[in-house]
Write an enzyme that holds these catalytic residues in place. Structure first.
Site, short mmCIF file in Angstrom:
data_model
loop_
_atom_site.label_atom_id
_atom_site.label_comp_id
_atom_site.label_asym_id
_atom_site.label_seq_id
_atom_site.Cartn_x
_atom_site.Cartn_y
_atom_site.Cartn_z
N ASP A 86 0.71 -1.06 -0.03
CA ASP A 86 0.06 -0.14 -0.13
C ASP A 86 0.85 1.34 -0.30
O ASP A 86 0.36 2.45 0.49
CB ASP A 86 -1.01 0.03 1.13
CG ASP A 86 -1.87 -1.19 1.35
OD1 ASP A 86 -2.19 -1.70 0.30
OD2 ASP A 86 -1.79 -1.91 2.65
N LYS B 186 2.39 2.26 -5.18
CA LYS B 186 3.01 1.63 -6.48
C LYS B 186 2.08 2.10 -7.48
O LYS B 186 2.63 2.50 -8.45
CB LYS B 186 3.10 0.38 -6.19
CG LYS B 186 4.05 -0.31 -5.16
CD LYS B 186 4.00 -1.78 -4.79
CE LYS B 186 2.83 -2.49 -4.34
NZ LYS B 186 2.58 -2.04 -3.11
N GLY C 186 -4.41 -4.17 -4.44
CA GLY C 186 -5.12 -3.04 -4.87
C GLY C 186 -4.58 -1.98 -5.32
O GLY C 186 -4.53 -1.11 -4.15
N HIS C 187 -4.04 -1.73 -6.56
CA HIS C 187 -3.30 -0.48 -6.70
C HIS C 187 -4.23 0.58 -7.05
O HIS C 187 -4.93 0.64 -8.17
CB HIS C 187 -2.24 -0.62 -7.88
CG HIS C 187 -1.00 -1.98 -7.36
ND1 HIS C 187 -0.40 -2.21 -8.26
CD2 HIS C 187 -1.16 -2.57 -6.29
CE1 HIS C 187 0.37 -3.38 -7.71
NE2 HIS C 187 -0.21 -3.45 -6.36
N GLN D 204 2.01 -5.86 -3.26
CA GLN D 204 2.44 -5.91 -1.88
C GLN D 204 3.74 -5.34 -1.70
O GLN D 204 3.86 -4.48 -2.29
CB GLN D 204 2.48 -7.48 -1.22
CG GLN D 204 1.03 -8.19 -1.12
CD GLN D 204 0.58 -8.96 -2.49
OE1 GLN D 204 1.24 -9.29 -3.13
NE2 GLN D 204 -0.72 -8.65 -2.82
N THR E 132 -9.74 -4.72 1.07
CA THR E 132 -10.51 -5.17 2.32
C THR E 132 -11.35 -4.08 3.13
O THR E 132 -12.29 -4.05 3.68
CB THR E 132 -9.79 -5.87 3.21
OG1 THR E 132 -8.73 -4.95 3.58
CG2 THR E 132 -9.07 -7.12 2.62
N ASP F 54 2.96 14.93 1.63
CA ASP F 54 1.95 15.58 2.17
C ASP F 54 1.17 15.35 3.30
O ASP F 54 0.59 16.38 4.12
CB ASP F 54 0.89 15.70 0.96
CG ASP F 54 0.16 14.66 0.58
OD1 ASP F 54 1.09 13.72 0.13
OD2 ASP F 54 -1.14 14.50 0.52
P1 GDP Z 1 -0.49 0.65 -3.89
O1 GDP Z 1 -1.14 -1.01 -3.64
O2 GDP Z 1 0.96 0.42 -3.57
O3 GDP Z 1 -0.53 1.15 -5.11
O4 GDP Z 1 -1.02 1.58 -2.96
P2 GDP Z 1 -2.65 1.69 -2.53
O5 GDP Z 1 -3.53 2.07 -3.71
O6 GDP Z 1 -3.37 0.61 -1.73
O7 GDP Z 1 -2.57 2.97 -1.53
C1 GDP Z 1 -2.18 4.23 -1.95
C2 GDP Z 1 -3.29 5.31 -1.77
O8 GDP Z 1 -2.41 6.45 -1.27
C3 GDP Z 1 -4.15 5.32 -2.83
O9 GDP Z 1 -5.31 5.81 -2.40
C4 GDP Z 1 -3.47 6.66 -3.42
O10 GDP Z 1 -4.36 7.48 -4.33
C5 GDP Z 1 -2.66 7.31 -2.27
N1 GDP Z 1 -1.72 8.04 -2.52
C6 GDP Z 1 -0.58 7.79 -3.52
N2 GDP Z 1 0.40 8.47 -3.36
C7 GDP Z 1 0.23 9.43 -2.47
C8 GDP Z 1 0.51 10.86 -1.93
O11 GDP Z 1 1.76 11.12 -2.20
N3 GDP Z 1 -0.09 11.54 -1.22
C9 GDP Z 1 -1.48 11.08 -0.77
N4 GDP Z 1 -2.12 11.78 -0.05
N5 GDP Z 1 -2.13 10.12 -1.33
C10 GDP Z 1 -1.32 9.21 -2.04
#
Ligand code: GDP
Length: 428
Positions: A13, A16, A40-41, A223, A300, A332
């Site tokens: 999470d 990515k 769940g990207h 992951q 989830t 941020d």
């Molecule tokens: P992933 O599985 O690694 O792709 O990550 P997730 O999608 O589960 O979680 C990342 C969440 O953080 C998503 O809702 C993105 O839109 C959000 N996100 C990603 N980069 C940033 C950031 O720099 N700042 C903020 N506030 N949200 C971010």
């Protein structure tokens, strides 16, 4: 032949999806190489907001071929739903290619995942109950069914029938559950097979032809490193390797071909499910990070555990992956924090540990040793240039670079595609 792997540096999470979405514009191929629909990207771009469970996050660029590699396990129902959703948003998914070597999650996998978690009771691993672990277990036990099997119905029927006999014995005799019906599963999966057939093929040639043309191939990790079955907090881990090395096997690309390995880290750390997490904050600060960062699981909906950046775990992660660069996301979220802590070592039984212990029962008892840095006021969300960041934010980034011995080349300051700071160019 530039191969660039994008890998989670923490417990998943990390953002990515957003990093891949930013880099994919210049790529020709994006390959998912591990995990399954437990990923769940999240991608937020002009087409809308998407949770990519199986389809690579490069699908939003018309010139990019997106491959679900041999290292992924696929739930066909979830994949078809995802394709349907992309179609509804007018996203062309015809460039999707599915490896005929990728294994399928079957109804008995999902069922057994849930039953096994129930049986573990208080010792539950906190899996997503999507059958990913049981599907990978069957792959290694040589009783898996691969996407390619769906194309040959006679062969598929005979494989399924012998596997199901065994699975039904476990369901009925171990768990006291009713048996599953062969013909029902067979017919359902034949229907899936007919719908997915246009996408299923041998993918090695697609990837290697692209590499031979000198095109950029992105490997999209799922992951995170601390969930790796070997290097993660065993047994609270996932069932396939999320490491850059896993990318080599899960896509069929030699490690010699890798040019860059990008580790994605949040500016803090989160974890879903059970298992040790030395810097977890069970106080108001943890709650504030969760609220500001919307830290609830994309797959989830579970609230994520939040804590300060763990540089001991981060350094370990950088070592086992060999990160060439770091992408730091969610900077941020610290806007307005008076001070920010970083865990630089652990304390265990009165001793200082500078390494990430392999034994989860030791890690469970480790207390973080923190270093405190000044925070910054004002918003970083509109900043696109490293030099314009508040000096305290730059100091924080530089300190993480020092602690992880790796340059931070990309900083995200919001969830939208444009909210990034390219500190150093990652792509040619
Ligand atoms: P992933 O599985 O690694 O792709 O990550 P997730 O999608 O589960 O979680 C990342 C969440 O953080 C998503 O809702 C993105 O839109 C959000 N996100 C990603 N980069 C940033 C950031 O720099 N700042 C903020 N506030 N949200 C971010």
């Amino acid at each position: 032949m530039p191969v660039i792997a994008v890998v989670g540096g923490q417990w998943g999470d990390e953002g990515k999806g957003k990093v891949i979405d930013s880099l994919a514009e210049k790529a020709k191929v994006v390959v998912r190489f591990s995990g399954g629909d437990n990923a769940g990207h999240t991608v937020i771009n002009p087409s809308g907001e998407f949770r990519m469970h199986l389809v690579p996050s490069g699908i939003f660029y018309p010139g990019v071929t997106c491959i679900i590699g041999n290292g992924v396990v696929i739930n066909p129902a979830v994949l078809l739903e995802e394709l349907d959703n992309l179609k509804k948003h007018a996203v062309d998914a015809s460039r999707l290619v599915i490896s005929d070597r990728a294994h399928l999650t079957m109804p008995y996998h999902t069922l057994l995942d849930g039953l096994e978690e129930e049986r573990r009771g208080k010792g539950a691993l906190g899996t997503t109950r999507r059958g990913i672990g049981p599907a990978f277990a069957d792959k290694v036990a040589r009783m898996g069914i691969r996407t390619g099997d769906l194309i040959n119905k006679d062969l598929f029927h005979s494989k399924l029938s012998s596997i199901l006999e065994f699975k039904n014995a476990i369901l009925t005799k171990v768990y006291g559950h009713s048996p599953l019906l062969l013909e029902e599963i067979f017919e359902q999966y034949c229907r899936y097979g007919e719908q997915l057939a246009p996408f299923i093929q041998e993918t090695n040639s697609v990837i290697h032809q692209s590499l031979a043309r000198g095109e950029i191939v992105l490997l999209e990790g799922a992951q995170g490193t601390l969930l790796d079955p070997d290097f993660g907090t065993y047994p609270y881990v996932t069932s396939s390797s999320p490491l850059a090395g896993g990318g080599s096997i899960g896509a069929g690309i030699s490690p010699m071909a890798f040019n860059r390995i990008i580790g994605v880290f949040k500016a803090y750390i989160t974890r879903v499910g059970s298992g040790p997490m030395p810097t977890e904050l069970k106080d108001k600060i943890g709650e504030l990070i969760r609220k500001k960062g919307h830290e609830y699981g994309a797959t989830t909906g579970r609230p994520r555990r939040c804590g300060w950046f763990d540089a001991v775990a981060g350094r370990f992660s950088a070592q086992v992956n060999g990160f060439s660069d770091i992408a730091l996301t969610h900077l941020d979220i610290f806007d307005g924090f008076p001070s920010i802590k970083i865990c630089t070592a652990y304390e265990f039984n009165g001793e200082t540990l500078n390494y990430f212990p392999s034994d989860s029962s030791i890690l469970e008892k480790c207390q973080p040793v923190h270093e405190e840095l000044s925070g910054w006021q004002g918003s970083t969300r509109g900043i696109r240039n490293f030099d314009q960041l508040p000096s305290e934010a730059r100091r924080y980034i530089n300190r993480l670079e020092e602690l992880l011995s790796c340059p931070i080349s990309f900083v995200a300051v919001g969830s939208k595609r444009e909210q990034v700071i390219e500190v150093r160019p990652i792509l040619p």
